[in-house]
Each structure stands twice: as structure tokens, then as C-alpha cells.
Design an enzyme around this catalytic site. Sequence first.
Site, PDB file in Angstrom:
ATOM      1  N   ASP A  73     -14.757  -3.350   0.471  1.00  0.00           N
ATOM      2  CA  ASP A  73     -15.263  -3.507  -0.788  1.00  0.00           C
ATOM      3  C   ASP A  73     -15.070  -4.765  -1.511  1.00  0.00           C
ATOM      4  OD1 ASP A  73     -12.484  -3.282  -1.033  1.00  0.00           O
ATOM      5  OD2 ASP A  73     -12.429  -1.295  -1.834  1.00  0.00           O
ATOM      6  N   ASN A 142      -4.878   7.211  -7.306  1.00  0.00           N
ATOM      7  CA  ASN A 142      -5.795   8.574  -7.746  1.00  0.00           C
ATOM      8  C   ASN A 142      -6.452   9.107  -6.414  1.00  0.00           C
ATOM      9  OD1 ASN A 142      -7.817   6.591  -7.291  1.00  0.00           O
ATOM     10  ND2 ASN A 142      -8.549   6.644  -9.307  1.00  0.00           N
ATOM     11  N   HIS A 144      -8.262   7.195  -4.248  1.00  0.00           N
ATOM     12  CA  HIS A 144      -9.561   6.340  -4.099  1.00  0.00           C
ATOM     13  C   HIS A 144      -9.317   5.858  -2.627  1.00  0.00           C
ATOM     14  CE1 HIS A 144      -8.305   2.775  -6.309  1.00  0.00           C
ATOM     15  NE2 HIS A 144      -8.216   2.336  -5.107  1.00  0.00           N
ATOM     16  N   GLU A 149     -14.134   6.301  -6.206  1.00  0.00           N
ATOM     17  CA  GLU A 149     -13.048   6.895  -7.285  1.00  0.00           C
ATOM     18  C   GLU A 149     -13.429   8.430  -7.233  1.00  0.00           C
ATOM     19  OE1 GLU A 149     -10.849   5.086  -8.449  1.00  0.00           O
ATOM     20  OE2 GLU A 149     -11.371   3.337  -9.214  1.00  0.00           O
TER      21      GLU A 149
END
Length: 243
Positions: A73, A142, A144, A149
Site C-alpha cells: 500500500d 482494527n 486491517h 479497513e
Amino acid sequence: MNVVTNFKWIEAANYDEMSKIAATIFIDQLKKNSETVLGLATGGTPEGFYKELVAAYKAGEVSFAQAKSFNLDEYVGIDPANESSYHYYMDHHLFNHVDMKRDNINLPAGIQSNLEKAAAEYEAMIKEAGNIDIQLLGIGGNGHIGFNEPGTPFDVGTHIIELAQSTREANKVYFDSIEDVPTHAITMGIKTILSSKKIVLLIASASKQEAFDRLRSRIVTEDFPASALHNHPDVTVIYTDMK
Ligand code: GLP
């Protein structure tokens, strides 16, 4: 949905050992196939891993000369020369210190007039390379993976994503202020990640305890992106004490 996980769980004694175990897996893969297509990750967690790879290269134990790499990313709108960019991170932690050929290094471009097109092209390049042989992953608090996400469908390739506020907060240490943290990123999709032949996931900090527990629960849900990995046949999770 409950599934029987194929994960191999390796508990390391500490952060350094986690980094060494992960590096050894990648080095062995490169020794087996010098033309390995590497999938690489950024973040605080793999810094020790990259140190180990550089040390092994300097000791003459491994070469990257024939290898190819694709990073997971990049932030949208951040120039590769910016110290907060993942381009910069990769140069700093790995590429400037080993014999990778520049032409064989690939990261998604965060500055493009047509980001959607850039994402589709990145996805096509990975396919063209025969998919990733071995993918390194960290995990967000979280859940990811890459920058996928919670709520990201599992069947999407490289795409543009809006970052969760918690992700921007977690990553603000790499920027001057929260306002400077980009709102969007370009990331391999979960489909891209699952197309890798082998996956190595590192988990090492107290802020990841909840994510670790959710992964252990084996419940597969789009609300917890890393749970998609339970659908992959070859995942090794290397973790260390999260207290
Ligand atoms: C970042 C990256 C992920 C990384 C994760 C955890 O936002 N996009 O690829 O795995 O968050 O980062 P860290 O290792 O710094 O906790």
C-alpha cells in the site's frame, strides 16, 4: 461463520526472535527460488524483519538480485520523496541496502491523476508477475491488512480506500500532526492478498491484543478484514508477547 483455520501459529520469545523467524522464512524462500515475487509490508512491526534481511544480505547469505517485489500500500497524495511515504520507508529499511534491481521494485503510486486506473494497473502487474510467492503482513488494531479497513469486501483487488479515523490516529506518529495524515490510501485488496501463495503475518504490540484475540476466534467477517486469511491455505502467524 466458523471455519477450521489452516494457520500455523508460532509464538516467538520476543520481538527480535519474531523478526528472525520471519526473515528466515523469506531467506529460505529466496534460496529456493531466486526469482521469488515478494509481497512487502510497512509499519513499525516489520522494521526488525528488514534489519535481519539486510544483515543476511551483508553477510552474503542471500541475494535479491533476481527477486521482484510488490508493496501492499501507499498513502494517497504523499510524494515518494516524503519521509512519511511508504516508498521512503522501503528505501530506508531495505532497498537502499540490498541488491534488488530498481526495475523489479513495485509500490502502488499515491500520486496519480487517475488513481483508479493506477490501481487496476498495479493489480494487473501482480497477475502478470505470476502472483506473489510470499506476502508479509502486519495488522492494524482494527484488523486491517494492507489498508483494507473494516467493511472492505473480500473480493476486491487493488483499490483506493478511505482510512478509518483510528488508523489515521495510529499512524499520526509518522507525521507532524493528525491533519497531515492522509485521508485515503491505495492498497492491494484482500483478493490480491489471498492470491499470494504463502502469507506470513507478524503481530507484536499491546495495541494488537484485541485483533490477535479476534483472529484466534476464527470468525470470518468483513468487519474484521484479517479474518479473510482463514480462507487461505498457507498462513503463518508469528507473534510475541503483547503485554
Ligand atoms: C499500517 C499499514 C499496514 C500495517 C499496519 C500496522 O497502517 N498500512 O500494512 O500492517 O498499519 O502497522 P504497525 O506495524 O506500525 O502497527
